[in-house]
Design an enzyme around this catalytic site. Structure first.
Site, PDB file in Angstrom:
ATOM      1  N   SER A  11       0.836  -1.197   0.000  1.00 34.39           N
ATOM      2  CA  SER A  11       0.000   0.000   0.000  1.00 34.39           C
ATOM      3  C   SER A  11       0.875   1.254   0.000  1.00 34.39           C
ATOM      4  CB  SER A  11      -0.960  -0.034   1.192  1.00 34.39           C
ATOM      5  OG  SER A  11      -1.947   0.966   1.072  1.00 34.39           O
TER       6      SER A  11
ATOM      7  N   HIS B  83      -7.384  -5.023  -2.209  1.00 35.92           N
ATOM      8  CA  HIS B  83      -6.185  -4.283  -1.805  1.00 35.92           C
ATOM      9  C   HIS B  83      -5.268  -5.114  -0.904  1.00 35.92           C
ATOM     10  CE1 HIS B  83      -3.799  -0.710  -1.371  1.00 35.92           C
ATOM     11  NE2 HIS B  83      -3.916  -0.708  -0.048  1.00 35.92           N
TER      12      HIS B  83
ATOM     13  N   ASP C  95      -8.820  -4.252  -6.620  1.00 37.63           N
ATOM     14  CA  ASP C  95      -8.350  -3.288  -5.622  1.00 37.63           C
ATOM     15  C   ASP C  95      -9.186  -2.010  -5.707  1.00 37.63           C
ATOM     16  OD1 ASP C  95      -6.934  -1.617  -3.937  1.00 37.63           O
ATOM     17  OD2 ASP C  95      -4.974  -2.107  -4.775  1.00 37.63           O
TER      18      ASP C  95
END
Length: 215
Positions: free
Chosen positions: A33, A162, A128
């Site tokens: 991330s 994600h 995502d």
């Protein structure tokens, strides 16, 4: 917050502190991330970064400027808060809030990965909802190819959001947004998530073993 990025990059530029066990001449980095940006920036600016694995992250600077040696080298991507959607139970959908870094004048927000000598592994979940990770990985590899680089590979995981946690970690399709710090849709389908966990993490280990094993 710009100082925080500057502090971290400078700290590693001066050498890894003794709490880190660095066994070989090269260093491997695993970023997830927001931490992907820092990992890729280290590969672009610092020596001895041999391998970087990126899990669903931006290849551009986001939220805070990239600072190195007391200079702001790259501004962050603009955030369009008007694109934030609020769904049931005040959960955010933030999949469209950042502008396209590949359309910015002079690629001013892109991390200059053409400078990196490290091997790059991009792992992307195609569902995502935090980062357009598939688009970012695909486009940055085209960008690297245009600069004569071949030090990259991409692993795509359909239906995966994600988070791609290590095997047998529980599924959580809602999580804390790294910029807004509120609950947001991460995206994912259960079966796809489980398959991605089991496949991706051995691939990450094999990647680091290949490029960091000096025995």
């Amino acid at each position: 917050m710009g100082f925080q990025n500057d502090l971290v990059v400078k700290r590693f530029a001066e050498g890894f502190p003794p709490i880190y066990q660095v066994k070989g001449p090269g260093v491997g980095l695993l970023g997830y991330s927001k931490a992907v940006g820092l990992s890729l920036a280290m590969a672009a600016f610092l020596k001895n970064i041999t391998a970087v694995a990126s899990l669903n992250g931006h290849v551009a600077i986001t939220a805070i400027p990239l600072c190195y040696k007391d200079k702001t080298t790259h501004p962050p991507l603009p955030i369009d808060e008007q694109q934030v959607k609020v769904i049931d139970f005040n959960i955010l959908n933030c999949s469209d809030i950042l502008t396209d870094p590949f359309q910015a004048p002079g690629n001013q927000n892109l991390i200059p990965l053409q400078k990196a000598e490290a091997q790059l592994l991009f792992i992307v979940g195609q569902d995502d909802h935090i980062v357009e990770s598939e688009y970012h990985a695909t486009e940055v590899c085209k960008y690297l190819q245009a600069h004569g680089k071949e030090n990259f590979q991409i692993l795509y995981y359909p239906g995966t959001g994600h988070c791609i946690d290590p095997p047998f970690f529980p599924l959580y399709p809602i999580g804390n947004h790294p910029i807004f710090h509120k609950r947001a849709v991460l995206g994912v389908q259960l079966r796809a998530y489980s398959k991605a966990q089991v496949h991706a993490w051995p691939q990450i280990q094999a990647f680091f073993n290949r490029y960091l094993n000096y025995n």
